[in-house]
Design a protein around this motif. Structure first.
Motif, PDB file in Angstrom:
ATOM      1  N   GLN A   1       8.108  -1.125   4.738  1.00 37.52           N
ATOM      2  CA  GLN A   1       8.713   0.200   4.764  1.00 37.52           C
ATOM      3  C   GLN A   1       9.137   0.599   3.362  1.00 37.52           C
ATOM      4  O   GLN A   1       9.431  -0.242   2.510  1.00 37.52           O
ATOM      5  CB  GLN A   1       9.921   0.212   5.703  1.00 37.52           C
ATOM      6  CG  GLN A   1       9.581  -0.123   7.147  1.00 37.52           C
ATOM      7  CD  GLN A   1      10.812  -0.178   8.026  1.00 37.52           C
ATOM      8  OE1 GLN A   1      11.886   0.260   7.650  1.00 37.52           O
ATOM      9  NE2 GLN A   1      10.656  -0.744   9.218  1.00 37.52           N
TER      10      GLN A   1
ATOM     11  N   ILE B   1       0.814  -0.051  -2.630  1.00 35.30           N
ATOM     12  CA  ILE B   1       0.522   0.058  -1.206  1.00 35.30           C
ATOM     13  C   ILE B   1       0.855   1.462  -0.718  1.00 35.30           C
ATOM     14  O   ILE B   1       1.914   2.006  -1.012  1.00 35.30           O
ATOM     15  CB  ILE B   1       1.320  -0.986  -0.410  1.00 35.30           C
ATOM     16  CG1 ILE B   1       0.849  -2.401  -0.788  1.00 35.30           C
ATOM     17  CG2 ILE B   1       1.184  -0.775   1.085  1.00 35.30           C
ATOM     18  CD1 ILE B   1       1.729  -3.511  -0.242  1.00 35.30           C
ATOM     19  N   SER B   2      -0.064   2.060   0.011  1.00 34.77           N
ATOM     20  CA  SER B   2       0.009   3.408   0.607  1.00 34.77           C
ATOM     21  C   SER B   2      -0.256   4.519  -0.394  1.00 34.77           C
ATOM     22  O   SER B   2      -0.330   5.701   0.002  1.00 34.77           O
ATOM     23  CB  SER B   2       1.367   3.663   1.285  1.00 34.77           C
ATOM     24  OG  SER B   2       2.367   4.034   0.344  1.00 34.77           O
TER      25      SER B   2
ATOM     26  N   ARG C   1       9.023   3.467  -2.656  1.00 34.72           N
ATOM     27  CA  ARG C   1       7.791   2.685  -2.692  1.00 34.72           C
ATOM     28  C   ARG C   1       7.853   1.584  -1.643  1.00 34.72           C
ATOM     29  O   ARG C   1       8.922   1.117  -1.259  1.00 34.72           O
ATOM     30  CB  ARG C   1       7.608   2.043  -4.073  1.00 34.72           C
ATOM     31  CG  ARG C   1       7.472   3.034  -5.220  1.00 34.72           C
ATOM     32  CD  ARG C   1       6.193   3.844  -5.145  1.00 34.72           C
ATOM     33  NE  ARG C   1       5.039   3.059  -5.535  1.00 34.72           N
ATOM     34  CZ  ARG C   1       4.546   3.040  -6.770  1.00 34.72           C
ATOM     35  NH1 ARG C   1       5.099   3.760  -7.734  1.00 34.72           N
ATOM     36  NH2 ARG C   1       3.483   2.313  -7.064  1.00 34.72           N
ATOM     37  N   ILE C   2       6.663   1.160  -1.192  1.00 33.95           N
ATOM     38  CA  ILE C   2       6.526   0.042  -0.278  1.00 33.95           C
ATOM     39  C   ILE C   2       6.171  -1.205  -1.090  1.00 33.95           C
ATOM     40  O   ILE C   2       5.337  -1.140  -2.001  1.00 33.95           O
ATOM     41  CB  ILE C   2       5.434   0.324   0.766  1.00 33.95           C
ATOM     42  CG1 ILE C   2       5.825   1.520   1.633  1.00 33.95           C
ATOM     43  CG2 ILE C   2       5.151  -0.903   1.618  1.00 33.95           C
ATOM     44  CD1 ILE C   2       4.721   1.980   2.567  1.00 33.95           C
TER      45      ILE C   2
ATOM     46  N   GLU D   1      -1.559  -6.065  -0.976  1.00 30.81           N
ATOM     47  CA  GLU D   1      -1.390  -6.295   0.462  1.00 30.81           C
ATOM     48  C   GLU D   1      -2.529  -7.163   0.981  1.00 30.81           C
ATOM     49  O   GLU D   1      -3.705  -6.964   0.615  1.00 30.81           O
ATOM     50  CB  GLU D   1      -1.367  -4.965   1.212  1.00 30.81           C
ATOM     51  CG  GLU D   1      -1.177  -5.126   2.705  1.00 30.81           C
ATOM     52  CD  GLU D   1      -1.192  -3.798   3.445  1.00 30.81           C
ATOM     53  OE1 GLU D   1      -0.980  -3.815   4.684  1.00 30.81           O
ATOM     54  OE2 GLU D   1      -1.441  -2.759   2.816  1.00 30.81           O
TER      55      GLU D   1
END
Length: 269
Positions: A81, A197-198, A231-232, A266
């Protein structure tokens, strides 16, 4: 979510050189590691570990003359998250702050509060105290400094960054920390891994990063003036008053960095 973290760096030393390395995942995240992030040296070098005054894990060694490599690879579990937000977090009166936060109100090596005090109050004195004030500081710093690795300079202070308007992530962090302290908000400097990530590609080459934590509403909160967005996969390595407290590597003699790579990826399910 599972994230692979690690690094590989190499130095050339003209003579045996004492070093302190601060490269382990912070103790607060050790329970999330699936395997220890052991520091691997090539050639093999005796290591001595200790905790500094901020609780960060440090490794002491004497690097031999010639080429020396340092590396690690580990997997860490992450909640996947983005950094949490608490826009109702209040700013405490100085007299109500816990004793252990007071040092993070004071000037330090790179956070020259005495030179930016008047400017801070001119810029942010009319903002709403608390979360909104810190976000206003991060917005200003994010827009004020132009990022670029050619701009990196180890002697640049917050006041220098304010005047020069260029820097790298540590300069964003130093300026934001300094403005917060000038406004009576405890703020500390953090370094660690930040993932992409994302985020949509293309991604820049990975690097260690710097961000800040501020004390609002009875606890510490993450802010990131360089990226200025949650940020993740943010993984802390160390925290202190400024970068002088938490150098990733500190050499007690001349040496040349010849290789530097960081991984924060990831792992697909």
């Amino acid at each position: 979510m599972r994230i692979r973290v690690g690094y590989e760096m190499a130095y050339d030393f003209p003579q045996p050189t004492p070093m302190i390395l601060m490269l382990h995942v912070h103790w607060s995240r050790v329970g999330d590691l699936e395997m220890p992030d052991h520091l691997i040296t090539r050639p093999s070098i005796p290591l001595h570990g200790y905790r500094d005054s901020f609780g960060n894990w440090c490794s002491r060694l004497v690097a031999p003359a010639g080429s020396v490599h340092f590396s690690t690879s580990a997997v860490i579990r992450d909640r996947g998250q983005a950094d949490p937000l608490d826009q109702d977090a209040i700013q405490h009166a100085v007299e109500d702050l816990p004793d252990d936060t007071i040092m993070f109100l004071l000037g330090s090596r790179y956070c020259d509060t005495d030179l930016l005090f008047d400017e801070a109050w001119r810029l942010f004195g009319q903002t709403r105290p608390g979360w909104a004030r810190v976000q206003a500081i991060c917005d200003f710093v994010h827009d004020h400094i132009t990022f670029g690795y050619p701009h990196a300079r180890p002697t640049r202070t917050a006041h220098d960054a304010f005047r020069e308007k260029v820097g790298v992530c540590r300069d964003y962090a130093h300026l934001a920390v300094t403005f917060c302290r000038c406004m009576n908000i405890p703020a500390r400097y953090c370094t660690g891994y930040i993932s992409d990530i994302s985020l949509p590609p293309p991604h820049a080459p990975m690097d260690f990063a710097a961000w800040i934590e501020v004390f609002l509403g009875g606890r510490w909160h993450v802010f990131d003036p360089r990226n200025n967005a949650p940020r993740i996969g943010r993984i802390l390595i160390a925290r202190g008053r400024d970068a002088a407290d938490v150098p990733l590597t500190h050499t007690f003699g001349p040496g040349r960095l010849t290789r530097f790579e960081v991984v924060t990826d990831e792992i697909p399910d």
